[in-house]
Enzyme design. Structure first.
Site, PDB file in Angstrom:
ATOM      1  N   ASP A  34       0.825  -1.210   0.000  1.00 30.09           N
ATOM      2  CA  ASP A  34       0.000   0.000   0.000  1.00 30.09           C
ATOM      3  C   ASP A  34       0.859   1.261   0.000  1.00 30.09           C
ATOM      4  O   ASP A  34       0.555   2.241  -0.690  1.00 30.09           O
ATOM      5  CB  ASP A  34      -0.909   0.026   1.245  1.00 30.09           C
ATOM      6  N   ALA A  35       1.967   1.227   0.761  1.00 30.56           N
ATOM      7  CA  ALA A  35       2.803   2.440   0.885  1.00 30.56           C
ATOM      8  C   ALA A  35       3.340   2.858  -0.480  1.00 30.56           C
ATOM      9  O   ALA A  35       3.370   4.046  -0.813  1.00 30.56           O
ATOM     10  CB  ALA A  35       3.945   2.171   1.847  1.00 30.56           C
ATOM     11  N   TYR A  37       1.920   2.184  -3.392  1.00 29.90           N
ATOM     12  CA  TYR A  37       0.773   2.700  -4.163  1.00 29.90           C
ATOM     13  C   TYR A  37       0.513   4.161  -3.762  1.00 29.90           C
ATOM     14  O   TYR A  37       0.407   5.050  -4.618  1.00 29.90           O
ATOM     15  CB  TYR A  37      -0.467   1.835  -3.873  1.00 29.90           C
ATOM     16  N   LEU A  84     -37.869  -8.137 -10.649  1.00 26.03           N
ATOM     17  CA  LEU A  84     -37.837  -9.608 -10.641  1.00 26.03           C
ATOM     18  C   LEU A  84     -39.053 -10.142  -9.903  1.00 26.03           C
ATOM     19  O   LEU A  84     -39.444  -9.586  -8.878  1.00 26.03           O
ATOM     20  CB  LEU A  84     -36.587 -10.083  -9.888  1.00 26.03           C
ATOM     21  N   LYS A 115     -27.945 -12.924  -4.459  1.00 27.70           N
ATOM     22  CA  LYS A 115     -28.647 -11.651  -4.681  1.00 27.70           C
ATOM     23  C   LYS A 115     -28.086 -10.630  -3.688  1.00 27.70           C
ATOM     24  O   LYS A 115     -28.462 -10.602  -2.525  1.00 27.70           O
ATOM     25  CB  LYS A 115     -30.150 -11.821  -4.503  1.00 27.70           C
ATOM     26  N   ARG A 136     -30.786   2.685 -10.822  1.00 23.06           N
ATOM     27  CA  ARG A 136     -31.850   2.006 -11.567  1.00 23.06           C
ATOM     28  C   ARG A 136     -33.063   2.912 -11.675  1.00 23.06           C
ATOM     29  O   ARG A 136     -33.749   2.930 -12.691  1.00 23.06           O
ATOM     30  CB  ARG A 136     -32.210   0.722 -10.827  1.00 23.06           C
ATOM     31  N   GLU A 170     -24.781  -4.424  -8.810  1.00 19.14           N
ATOM     32  CA  GLU A 170     -25.282  -3.992  -7.493  1.00 19.14           C
ATOM     33  C   GLU A 170     -24.143  -3.358  -6.724  1.00 19.14           C
ATOM     34  O   GLU A 170     -23.123  -4.007  -6.455  1.00 19.14           O
ATOM     35  CB  GLU A 170     -25.827  -5.215  -6.743  1.00 19.14           C
ATOM     36  N   LYS A 286     -31.507 -17.646 -13.165  1.00 17.59           N
ATOM     37  CA  LYS A 286     -31.719 -17.188 -14.552  1.00 17.59           C
ATOM     38  C   LYS A 286     -31.576 -18.372 -15.502  1.00 17.59           C
ATOM     39  O   LYS A 286     -30.679 -19.207 -15.329  1.00 17.59           O
ATOM     40  CB  LYS A 286     -30.679 -16.125 -14.929  1.00 17.59           C
ATOM     41  N   LYS A 310     -36.288 -15.249  -2.229  1.00 17.11           N
ATOM     42  CA  LYS A 310     -36.027 -14.326  -1.116  1.00 17.11           C
ATOM     43  C   LYS A 310     -35.839 -15.109   0.175  1.00 17.11           C
ATOM     44  O   LYS A 310     -36.675 -15.954   0.517  1.00 17.11           O
ATOM     45  CB  LYS A 310     -37.221 -13.366  -0.947  1.00 17.11           C
TER      46      LYS A 310
HETATM   47  C1  LIG Z   1     -31.187  -8.927 -15.209  1.00 20.73           C
HETATM   48  C2  LIG Z   1     -32.223  -9.378 -14.199  1.00 20.73           C
HETATM   49  C3  LIG Z   1     -33.530  -8.607 -14.418  1.00 20.73           C
HETATM   50  C4  LIG Z   1     -32.484 -10.868 -14.343  1.00 20.73           C
HETATM   51  C5  LIG Z   1     -31.665  -9.111 -12.809  1.00 20.73           C
HETATM   52  N1  LIG Z   1     -32.259  -8.157 -12.082  1.00 20.73           N
HETATM   53  C6  LIG Z   1     -31.770  -7.872 -10.848  1.00 20.73           C
HETATM   54  N2  LIG Z   1     -32.436  -6.875 -10.168  1.00 20.73           N
HETATM   55  C7  LIG Z   1     -33.762  -6.535 -10.672  1.00 20.73           C
HETATM   56  C8  LIG Z   1     -34.622  -6.036  -9.576  1.00 20.73           C
HETATM   57  N3  LIG Z   1     -34.014  -4.957  -8.880  1.00 20.73           N
HETATM   58  C9  LIG Z   1     -34.815  -4.020  -8.307  1.00 20.73           C
HETATM   59  N4  LIG Z   1     -34.225  -3.072  -7.542  1.00 20.73           N
HETATM   60  C10 LIG Z   1     -35.005  -2.132  -6.977  1.00 20.73           C
HETATM   61  C11 LIG Z   1     -36.400  -2.157  -7.157  1.00 20.73           C
HETATM   62  C12 LIG Z   1     -36.944  -3.164  -7.939  1.00 20.73           C
HETATM   63  N5  LIG Z   1     -36.150  -4.100  -8.511  1.00 20.73           N
HETATM   64  C13 LIG Z   1     -32.615  -5.097  -8.491  1.00 20.73           C
HETATM   65  C14 LIG Z   1     -31.778  -5.775  -9.507  1.00 20.73           C
HETATM   66  C15 LIG Z   1     -30.649  -8.576 -10.318  1.00 20.73           C
HETATM   67  C16 LIG Z   1     -30.078  -8.338  -9.053  1.00 20.73           C
HETATM   68  C17 LIG Z   1     -28.981  -9.112  -8.657  1.00 20.73           C
HETATM   69  C18 LIG Z   1     -28.362  -8.851  -7.328  1.00 20.73           C
HETATM   70  N6  LIG Z   1     -28.953  -7.971  -6.521  1.00 20.73           N
HETATM   71  O1  LIG Z   1     -27.326  -9.444  -6.992  1.00 20.73           O
HETATM   72  C19 LIG Z   1     -28.465 -10.110  -9.554  1.00 20.73           C
HETATM   73  N7  LIG Z   1     -27.396 -10.887  -9.205  1.00 20.73           N
HETATM   74  N8  LIG Z   1     -29.034 -10.317 -10.766  1.00 20.73           N
HETATM   75  C20 LIG Z   1     -30.097  -9.581 -11.152  1.00 20.73           C
HETATM   76  N9  LIG Z   1     -30.601  -9.830 -12.383  1.00 20.73           N
END
Ligand SMILES: CC(C)(C)c1nc(N2CCN(c3ncccn3)CC2)c2cc(C(N)=O)c(N)nc2n1
Length: 327
Positions: A34-35, A37, A84, A115, A136, A170, A286, A310
């Site tokens: 680090d130093a 850098y 989603l 997620k 977003r 994210e 997916k 979830k």
């Molecule tokens: C490209 C798709 C639509 C399939 C998709 N959509 C995501 N999200 C949508 C809803 N989102 C959202 N955020 C705020 C309000 C409503 N929806 C937040 C992102 C994903 C979020 C993550 C994650 N968090 O790690 C992830 N590994 N893959 C995602 N892939």
């Protein structure tokens, strides 16, 4: 040194610091202490101050945050950022799998990803250079927070290829940084953040990028919006390609041959969740083939080819002064 030598040294330092930054923040494998850098960064800041004519917004010195804004510009996402559908148990996942196989037949594989519980953002690159970053928002209109996102050290300013790309990910605050930030705020008698997601969102909504720069934010990229100059056929290929370009992708993703493997992955991570250095609120599943994703399309607001499993909210033990409430 003369003008020519100064220019050469500035360009050399920018290359070196960008490489060291990538090794440290994306690969987590620094090749210099680090130093060293910090010493090189200090030299570059000095040289750039003496040579304003060589200013470059993509210089590693601009990671520490630039001018304070009065407001954030609105940004329209060329490819909308979808939301989603949710699953809450194994049966929901089996129902999802049945709908998918009714749509595209039984020859389907999935990719399961953690997620990340942060703030969804979109990064735009022109000729392989970072030109804009946005929240977003409502999925169509977000806010331009480029200045703040530039302070996230794992976001590359220059990609390994000069492609035009819009990538989604994210932004998040690691658990340790969250605990340190709240401990500091408590000492200062300030209001605490409720969780790392709020802390990350709050940090990226600051008009002064120096505040975002001080919050030790990080990011995992997970999806490609627009892409010119390269093509991929499947989601696992997209993740590998993003990593090849120099992006930080979450290493825990898994290609699953069927929904039973997905269910195994989901259950295993429900157990391991507390050991992660960042918060997750579930698993995203997916359909791997982009062709099958096209065939399945979208409902009014969600893709039919993806779902978010979830986790139940983590139990919180609230400890008031000396009184233990088990909620
Ligand atoms: C490209 C798709 C639509 C399939 C998709 N959509 C995501 N999200 C949508 C809803 N989102 C959202 N955020 C705020 C309000 C409503 N929806 C937040 C992102 C994903 C979020 C993550 C994650 N968090 O790690 C992830 N590994 N893959 C995602 N892939």
């Amino acid at each position: 040194m003369n003008e020519e030598q100064a220019k050469e040294r500035i360009l050399e330092l920018r290359e070196m610091l960008e490489k060291y930054n990538y090794e440290y923040h994306v690969l987590d494998k620094p090749s210099v202490p680090d130093a060293e850098y910090d010493q090189l960064m200090k030299e570059l800041i000095e040289l750039e101050n003496n040579h304003p004519e060589l200013h470059d917004e993509h210089s590693p010195t601009s990671r520490v945050g630039g001018a304070v804004l009065d407001f954030f510009e609105k940004v329209e996402h060329t490819v909308p950022m979808l939301s989603l559908g949710n699953a809450f148990n194994d049966q929901d996942l089996r129902d999802f799998d049945r709908r998918v196989r009714d749509g595209v037949g039984s020859n389907v594989t999935y990719v399961a990803e953690l997620k990340i519980d942060g703030l969804a953002v979109s990064l735009t690159y022109q000729d392989g250079r970072f030109v804009r970053g946005a929240t977003r928002g409502d999925g169509t209109i977000g806010e331009d927070i480029t200045n703040n996102l530039k302070t996230i050290r794992s976001i590359p300013f220059k990609l390994k290829e000069d492609v035009m790309l819009e990538v989604r990910g994210e932004a998040f605050m690691p658990k340790k940084s969250f605990q340190k930030l709240n401990a500091h705020r408590e000492e200062e008698g300030q209001e605490l953040f409720a969780n790392p997601r709020n802390a990350a969102a709050g940090s990226l909504r600051q008009l002064d990028p120096k505040i975002a720069a001080s919050r030790n934010l990080d990011i995992f990229l997970y999806g490609v919006g627009k892409l010119e100059g390269h093509s991929v056929d499947s989601h696992d290929e997209s993740l590998t390609y993003l990593s090849h370009l120099g992006f930080k992708t979450n290493p825990e993703w898994k290609k699953c041959a069927n929904i039973e493997e997905v269910i195994e992955y989901v259950n295993s991570w429900q157990e391991k969740r507390p050991d992660l250095p960042y918060e997750i609120d579930g698993i995203v599943i997916k359909v791997n083939s982009l062709y099958q994703q096209e065939e399945l399309g979208f409902t009014a607001k969600n893709p039919r080819w993806a779902i978010a499993y979830k986790f139940p909210a983590e139990e919180v033990v609230t400890k008031l002064e000396g009184i233990e409430l088990n909620v």
